[in-house]
Design an enzyme around this catalytic site. Structure first.
Site, PDB file in Angstrom:
ATOM      1  CB  ILE A 177       5.503  65.509  12.721  1.00 13.68           C
ATOM      2  CG1 ILE A 177       6.063  66.306  11.541  1.00 13.68           C
ATOM      3  CG2 ILE A 177       4.314  64.661  12.255  1.00 13.68           C
ATOM      4  CD1 ILE A 177       6.597  65.455  10.396  1.00 13.68           C
TER       5      ILE A 177
ATOM      6  CB  THR B  36      11.491  61.582   4.876  1.00 14.46           C
ATOM      7  OG1 THR B  36      11.658  62.460   3.779  1.00 14.46           O
ATOM      8  CG2 THR B  36      12.833  60.864   5.053  1.00 14.46           C
ATOM      9  CG  ASP B  37       9.209  63.066   0.146  1.00 16.32           C
ATOM     10  OD1 ASP B  37      10.048  63.495   0.970  1.00 16.32           O
ATOM     11  OD2 ASP B  37       8.504  63.827  -0.553  1.00 16.32           O
ATOM     12  CD  GLU B  38      14.049  65.340   2.452  1.00 20.31           C
ATOM     13  OE1 GLU B  38      15.278  65.430   2.484  1.00 20.31           O
ATOM     14  OE2 GLU B  38      13.291  66.157   2.994  1.00 20.31           O
TER      15      GLU B  38
HETATM   16  P1  NAD Z   1      11.681  67.716  14.547  1.00 13.25           P
HETATM   17  O1  NAD Z   1      13.133  67.939  14.306  1.00 13.25           O
HETATM   18  O2  NAD Z   1      10.762  68.877  14.652  1.00 13.25           O
HETATM   19  O3  NAD Z   1      11.497  66.866  15.897  1.00 13.25           O
HETATM   20  C1  NAD Z   1      12.330  65.800  16.246  1.00 13.25           C
HETATM   21  C2  NAD Z   1      12.093  65.488  17.720  1.00 13.25           C
HETATM   22  O4  NAD Z   1      12.928  64.360  18.048  1.00 13.25           O
HETATM   23  C3  NAD Z   1      12.488  66.628  18.665  1.00 13.25           C
HETATM   24  O5  NAD Z   1      11.497  66.776  19.660  1.00 13.25           O
HETATM   25  C4  NAD Z   1      13.806  66.155  19.270  1.00 13.25           C
HETATM   26  O6  NAD Z   1      14.027  66.644  20.577  1.00 13.25           O
HETATM   27  C5  NAD Z   1      13.610  64.647  19.266  1.00 13.25           C
HETATM   28  N1  NAD Z   1      14.886  63.920  19.261  1.00 13.25           N
HETATM   29  C6  NAD Z   1      15.959  64.157  18.453  1.00 13.25           C
HETATM   30  N2  NAD Z   1      16.950  63.304  18.784  1.00 13.25           N
HETATM   31  C7  NAD Z   1      16.487  62.513  19.795  1.00 13.25           C
HETATM   32  C8  NAD Z   1      17.044  61.459  20.547  1.00 13.25           C
HETATM   33  N3  NAD Z   1      18.292  61.016  20.334  1.00 13.25           N
HETATM   34  N4  NAD Z   1      16.286  60.869  21.499  1.00 13.25           N
HETATM   35  C9  NAD Z   1      15.020  61.302  21.736  1.00 13.25           C
HETATM   36  N5  NAD Z   1      14.447  62.318  21.065  1.00 13.25           N
HETATM   37  C10 NAD Z   1      15.176  62.913  20.107  1.00 13.25           C
HETATM   38  O7  NAD Z   1      11.225  66.707  13.407  1.00 13.25           O
HETATM   39  P2  NAD Z   1       9.813  66.576  12.675  1.00 13.25           P
HETATM   40  O8  NAD Z   1       9.793  67.488  11.517  1.00 13.25           O
HETATM   41  O9  NAD Z   1       8.729  66.610  13.686  1.00 13.25           O
HETATM   42  O10 NAD Z   1       9.955  65.094  12.086  1.00 13.25           O
HETATM   43  C11 NAD Z   1       9.537  63.966  12.856  1.00 13.25           C
HETATM   44  C12 NAD Z   1       9.800  62.703  12.049  1.00 13.25           C
HETATM   45  O11 NAD Z   1       9.088  62.749  10.826  1.00 13.25           O
HETATM   46  C13 NAD Z   1      11.274  62.484  11.678  1.00 13.25           C
HETATM   47  O12 NAD Z   1      11.558  61.124  11.810  1.00 13.25           O
HETATM   48  C14 NAD Z   1      11.341  62.924  10.227  1.00 13.25           C
HETATM   49  O13 NAD Z   1      12.355  62.227   9.536  1.00 13.25           O
HETATM   50  C15 NAD Z   1       9.968  62.534   9.726  1.00 13.25           C
HETATM   51  N6  NAD Z   1       9.436  63.344   8.604  1.00 13.25           N
HETATM   52  C16 NAD Z   1       9.437  64.706   8.682  1.00 13.25           C
HETATM   53  C17 NAD Z   1       8.897  65.463   7.631  1.00 13.25           C
HETATM   54  C18 NAD Z   1       8.843  66.959   7.696  1.00 13.25           C
HETATM   55  O14 NAD Z   1       8.493  67.591   6.684  1.00 13.25           O
HETATM   56  N7  NAD Z   1       9.119  67.597   8.813  1.00 13.25           N
HETATM   57  C19 NAD Z   1       8.389  64.798   6.497  1.00 13.25           C
HETATM   58  C20 NAD Z   1       8.413  63.393   6.460  1.00 13.25           C
HETATM   59  C21 NAD Z   1       8.936  62.682   7.534  1.00 13.25           C
HETATM   60  P1  TYD Z   2      13.423  72.383   4.159  1.00 10.62           P
HETATM   61  O1  TYD Z   2      12.252  73.049   4.830  1.00 10.62           O
HETATM   62  O2  TYD Z   2      14.752  72.451   4.811  1.00 10.62           O
HETATM   63  O3  TYD Z   2      12.980  70.879   3.865  1.00 10.62           O
HETATM   64  P2  TYD Z   2      13.704  69.715   2.972  1.00 10.62           P
HETATM   65  O4  TYD Z   2      15.088  70.124   2.663  1.00 10.62           O
HETATM   66  O5  TYD Z   2      13.656  68.545   3.898  1.00 10.62           O
HETATM   67  O6  TYD Z   2      12.842  69.546   1.757  1.00 10.62           O
HETATM   68  O7  TYD Z   2      13.576  73.010   2.695  1.00 10.62           O
HETATM   69  C1  TYD Z   2      12.518  72.964   1.766  1.00 10.62           C
HETATM   70  C2  TYD Z   2      13.042  73.530   0.467  1.00 10.62           C
HETATM   71  O8  TYD Z   2      13.311  74.925   0.657  1.00 10.62           O
HETATM   72  C3  TYD Z   2      14.357  72.912   0.002  1.00 10.62           C
HETATM   73  O9  TYD Z   2      14.332  72.788  -1.412  1.00 10.62           O
HETATM   74  C4  TYD Z   2      15.401  73.916   0.416  1.00 10.62           C
HETATM   75  C5  TYD Z   2      14.671  75.258   0.347  1.00 10.62           C
HETATM   76  N1  TYD Z   2      15.116  76.294   1.304  1.00 10.62           N
HETATM   77  C6  TYD Z   2      15.465  77.573   0.858  1.00 10.62           C
HETATM   78  O10 TYD Z   2      15.413  77.860  -0.354  1.00 10.62           O
HETATM   79  N2  TYD Z   2      15.859  78.496   1.775  1.00 10.62           N
HETATM   80  C7  TYD Z   2      15.945  78.228   3.101  1.00 10.62           C
HETATM   81  O11 TYD Z   2      16.350  79.118   3.899  1.00 10.62           O
HETATM   82  C8  TYD Z   2      15.560  76.915   3.560  1.00 10.62           C
HETATM   83  C9  TYD Z   2      15.623  76.569   5.018  1.00 10.62           C
HETATM   84  C10 TYD Z   2      15.146  75.983   2.628  1.00 10.62           C
END
Ligand code: NAD
Ligand code: TYD
Length: 362
Positions: A13, A136-138
């Protein structure tokens, strides 16, 4: 010219956000990206911006007080957009302590360094400074299958080590707002998908496996529900909150796009089949036959669903990309970036995949 400190900007993100912000504001902003470059951080995501004079990358850990202090001391930071985190539930089940360290202690360090840099001697804060904590919504836990939504007022009830660590970090930010009037906002967003997502999360993992003719591991009965949002719509929401959100408020972000996991996997196969030309040999194996039900994730939350009423009413935010279009754009992006996927899935990814899935799929 505003200076943004983006943490975790080399992740999924964060890198989309940096592209979004340069696309929207161009030379009118400066971005400093601080990232530790864990397995999830990839500078290849930022190739097109790395030469920009108003972009700087700093490799540092958000838990490192001296490194973060130095960034604040050397730059007049106006905005912090805090993405950096350990973000994968499956990994949190295997290695929970790392999630506490990065997500809780790292956030504590970030807000503390920002407070130190922005606080006036009388306890007020310098004009125009803001910290946006991306969450996150989690944190709200799991909803029943037959109804209900997460509102900003829903009590926190996290279940996984990941969501518990994010909930703790949210609580710390809330405590700083309540105690010091620390100028912050929190956003709680639903599941994102789109370009640059690391292929251990559901959607890119399924795209990658399907193209390679590998089984598609669906956890449990495949009926767990997630509320999917195209990543650019999340970036838009973050920008709107940092620009015009009311300080100290939390905003839930989601597009009312609830889908069962199995629906997602079938849609990916359908769209891949539409996109692959008839003479592409991969078309033969990209079928529903790849779908394989595997052992469920421990503590698997059944359903997430965001009520985005507040961000709509107060800030006028709406998602622009509907799901089918978003999935198509995402698949197109992966098709055009097979080299990106290949770089990422060589080396340590193979070990991760083996550890996580070989017993499940055997
Ligand atoms: P991601 O795992 O793709 O990226 C995380 C980034 O943080 C990476 O570039 C990693 O190198 C960096 N990082 C990790 N530990 C670090 C540290 N100690 N110091 C500096 N950098 C560090 O995650 P994402 O999916 O891009 O999520 C970004 C944020 O958004 C997170 O806080 C996550 O909780 C939140 N979020 C994600 C989702 C989703 O669906 N992916 C949804 C809602 C909220
Ligand atoms: P994920 O992308 O890991 O996001 P989150 O757990 O944060 O919602 O998983 C999305 C959904 O997909 C979750 O219900 C777990 C499921 N899932 C599978 O069924 N198989 C897989 O290999 C993975 C990675 C996730």
């Amino acid at each position: 010219m505003k200076t943004f400190l983006v943490t975790g900007g080399a992740g999924f993100i964060g890198s989309n956000f940096i592209h979004y912000m340069f696309g929207k504001y161009g030379e009118d902003i400066r971005i400093i990206n601080v990232d530790k470059l864990t397995y999830a951080g990839n500078l290849e995501n930022l190739k097109d911006v790395e030469e920009l004079p108003n972009y700087t990358f700093v490799k540092a850990d958000i838990c490192d007080k001296e490194a973060i202090r130095k960034i604040f001391a050397e730059n007049d930071i106006d905005r912090v957009i805090h993405f950096a985190a350990e973000s994968h539930v499956d990994r949190s089940i295997v290695e929970p302590e790392l999630f506490v360290k990065t997500n809780v202690l790292g956030t504590a360090n970030m807000i503390n360094c920002a407070k130190e840099a922005w606080e006036n001697p009388d306890g007020t804060f310098k004009e125009g400074k803001r910290f946006l904590h991306v969450s996150t919504d989690e944190v709200y836990g799991s909803l029943p299958e037959d109804g209900g939504y997460f509102y900003e007022t829903t009590p926190y009830a996290p279940h996984s080590p990941y969501s518990a660590s994010k909930a703790s970090s949210d609580m710390l930010v809330k405590a700083y707002m309540d105690t010091y009037h620390f100028p912050a906002n929190i956003t709680n967003c639903s599941n994102n998908y789109g370009p640059y997502q690391f292929p251990e999360k559901l959607i890119p993992l399924m795209i990658n496996n399907a193209l390679a003719g590998k089984k598609l591991p669906v956890y449990g009965d495949g009926k767990n529900v997630r509320d999917w949002l195209y990543v650019e719509d999340h970036c838009k929401a973050i920008d709107m909150v940092q620009e015009k959100g009311k300080l100290f408020e939390t905003y839930n972000v989601g597009g009312h796009n609830e889908k069962q996991n199995i629906e997602i996997v079938r849609t990916i196969i359908d769209v891949l089949r539409e996109e692959l030309s008839d003479d592409d040999p991969r078309k033969e194996h990209v079928t529903y036959d790849l779908i394989t039900y595997v052992e469920d994730r421990k503590g698997h939350d059944r359903r997430y669903a965001i009520a985005p009423d507040k961000i709509r009413a107060d800030l006028g935010w709406e998602p622009d990309t509907m799901f089918r279009e978003g999935i198509r754009k995402t698949i197109d992006w992966y098709f055009r970036h097979m080299d990106w996927m290949e770089h990422i899935t060589s080396g340590s990814y193979e070990k991760y995949y083996e550890d996580m899935y070989s017993a499940k799929l055997s």
